[in-house]
Design an enzyme around this catalytic site. Structure first.
Site, PDB file in Angstrom:
ATOM      1  N   ASP A  33       0.758  -1.026  -0.030  1.00  0.00           N
ATOM      2  CA  ASP A  33       0.040   0.113  -0.042  1.00  0.00           C
ATOM      3  C   ASP A  33       0.945   1.260   0.086  1.00  0.00           C
ATOM      4  OD1 ASP A  33      -3.200   0.684   0.976  1.00  0.00           O
ATOM      5  OD2 ASP A  33      -1.994   2.245   1.216  1.00  0.00           O
ATOM      6  N   ILE A  34       0.439   2.169  -0.625  1.00  0.00           N
ATOM      7  CA  ILE A  34       1.358   3.545  -0.875  1.00  0.00           C
ATOM      8  C   ILE A  34       1.306   4.163   0.286  1.00  0.00           C
ATOM      9  CG2 ILE A  34      -0.381   4.879  -1.811  1.00  0.00           C
ATOM     10  CD1 ILE A  34       1.317   5.742  -3.897  1.00  0.00           C
ATOM     11  N   ASN A  91     -12.707  -3.474   2.646  1.00  0.00           N
ATOM     12  CA  ASN A  91     -13.630  -2.316   2.692  1.00  0.00           C
ATOM     13  C   ASN A  91     -14.738  -2.420   1.450  1.00  0.00           C
ATOM     14  OD1 ASN A  91     -12.573  -0.956   4.920  1.00  0.00           O
ATOM     15  ND2 ASN A  91     -11.102  -0.201   3.574  1.00  0.00           N
ATOM     16  N   GLN A  98     -14.963   2.468   1.245  1.00  0.00           N
ATOM     17  CA  GLN A  98     -14.094   1.941  -0.036  1.00  0.00           C
ATOM     18  C   GLN A  98     -13.722   2.880  -0.921  1.00  0.00           C
ATOM     19  OE1 GLN A  98     -16.027  -1.098  -1.917  1.00  0.00           O
ATOM     20  NE2 GLN A  98     -14.224  -1.330  -3.566  1.00  0.00           N
ATOM     21  N   HIS A 104     -10.382  -5.346  -3.672  1.00  0.00           N
ATOM     22  CA  HIS A 104      -9.162  -5.827  -2.954  1.00  0.00           C
ATOM     23  C   HIS A 104      -8.926  -5.906  -1.680  1.00  0.00           C
ATOM     24  CE1 HIS A 104     -10.058  -1.485  -2.490  1.00  0.00           C
ATOM     25  NE2 HIS A 104      -9.488  -1.646  -1.268  1.00  0.00           N
ATOM     26  N   LEU A 105      -8.126  -7.067  -1.273  1.00  0.00           N
ATOM     27  CA  LEU A 105      -7.949  -7.183   0.083  1.00  0.00           C
ATOM     28  C   LEU A 105      -6.699  -6.355   0.773  1.00  0.00           C
ATOM     29  CD1 LEU A 105      -7.872 -11.105   0.190  1.00  0.00           C
ATOM     30  CD2 LEU A 105      -9.904  -9.580   0.627  1.00  0.00           C
ATOM     31  N   HIS A 106      -7.046  -5.841   1.977  1.00  0.00           N
ATOM     32  CA  HIS A 106      -5.543  -5.411   2.638  1.00  0.00           C
ATOM     33  C   HIS A 106      -5.120  -6.553   3.390  1.00  0.00           C
ATOM     34  CE1 HIS A 106      -6.676  -1.054   2.203  1.00  0.00           C
ATOM     35  NE2 HIS A 106      -8.073  -1.789   2.071  1.00  0.00           N
TER      36      HIS A 106
HETATM   37  P1  5GP Z   1      -9.707   1.344   0.373  1.00  0.00           P
HETATM   38  O1  5GP Z   1     -10.194   2.562   1.137  1.00  0.00           O
HETATM   39  O2  5GP Z   1     -10.339   1.401  -0.917  1.00  0.00           O
HETATM   40  O3  5GP Z   1     -10.179  -0.083   1.090  1.00  0.00           O
HETATM   41  O4  5GP Z   1      -8.316   1.227   0.076  1.00  0.00           O
HETATM   42  C1  5GP Z   1      -7.571   1.811  -0.986  1.00  0.00           C
HETATM   43  C2  5GP Z   1      -6.059   1.678  -0.613  1.00  0.00           C
HETATM   44  O5  5GP Z   1      -5.467   1.883  -1.582  1.00  0.00           O
HETATM   45  C3  5GP Z   1      -5.516   2.731   0.491  1.00  0.00           C
HETATM   46  O6  5GP Z   1      -5.201   2.221   1.521  1.00  0.00           O
HETATM   47  C4  5GP Z   1      -4.568   3.508  -0.071  1.00  0.00           C
HETATM   48  O7  5GP Z   1      -3.515   4.022   0.535  1.00  0.00           O
HETATM   49  C5  5GP Z   1      -4.272   2.614  -1.345  1.00  0.00           C
HETATM   50  N1  5GP Z   1      -3.666   3.460  -2.700  1.00  0.00           N
HETATM   51  C6  5GP Z   1      -4.319   4.454  -3.073  1.00  0.00           C
HETATM   52  N2  5GP Z   1      -3.550   4.691  -4.595  1.00  0.00           N
HETATM   53  C7  5GP Z   1      -2.626   3.733  -4.392  1.00  0.00           C
HETATM   54  C8  5GP Z   1      -1.732   3.744  -5.499  1.00  0.00           C
HETATM   55  O8  5GP Z   1      -1.444   4.520  -6.456  1.00  0.00           O
HETATM   56  N3  5GP Z   1      -0.660   2.787  -5.089  1.00  0.00           N
HETATM   57  C9  5GP Z   1      -0.734   2.008  -4.051  1.00  0.00           C
HETATM   58  N4  5GP Z   1       0.162   1.107  -3.710  1.00  0.00           N
HETATM   59  N5  5GP Z   1      -1.842   2.175  -3.298  1.00  0.00           N
HETATM   60  C10 5GP Z   1      -2.696   2.956  -3.340  1.00  0.00           C
END
Ligand code: 5GP
Length: 122
Positions: A33-34, A91, A98, A104-106
């Site tokens: 994750d970034i 999420n 989300q 996606h899975l974290h």
């Molecule tokens: P969500 O809230 O949709 O479950 O999580 C999205 C995740 O994607 C966040 O934890 C966010 O930091 C990550 N993310 C967003 N943009 C990028 C990106 O360009 N590269 C990477 N590696 N992670 C990203």
């Protein structure tokens, strides 16, 4: 809501945006994750175009579903997370915040992750 192929994870899958890759096979891609929220914070995404847990679990072919979860487990094993433990989270929708509309899975690990949800919500 229909799938929007301009989302950030679709662009990562197409190689338009770089990622710090951990694992890839025909079903899944895993990368860091970034903006990590734990010492280990990995994202695992299916190769197919699915919006969410609901979309993926109900619409993807069985081999894609099985392949995706097997890939996620390979990531866990590759990173050696079993001994200390880890948390997997997906999420889904507005209440869960989300942000990226590609399923996606974290995977979180590397420290005491605390209680499952923020206290005081119920
Ligand atoms: P969500 O809230 O949709 O479950 O999580 C999205 C995740 O994607 C966040 O934890 C966010 O930091 C990550 N993310 C967003 N943009 C990028 C990106 O360009 N590269 C990477 N590696 N992670 C990203």
């Amino acid at each position: 809501m229909s799938y929007d192929s301009s989302n950030i994870f679709a662009r990562i899958l197409r190689g338009e945006i770089p990622c710090n890759k951990i694992y890839e096979d025909e079903f899944a891609l895993a990368f860091h994750d970034i903006a990590p929220q734990a010492p280990v914070h990995v994202l695992v995404i299916p190769k197919g175009e699915y919006l969410s847990f609901d979309d993926f679990s109900s619409q993807a072919p069985a081999d894609a579903v099985a392949g995706f979860y097997r890939a996620a487990q390979k990531v866990v094993a590759q990173l050696g997370l079993q001994a200390g433990g880890y948390r997997i989270l997906a999420n889904t929708g507005a209440d869960a915040h989300q942000e990226v509309m590609h399923y996606h899975l974290h995977i979180f690990a590397g420290c005491d992750l605390g209680s499952m949800v923020r206290r005081g919500l119920v």
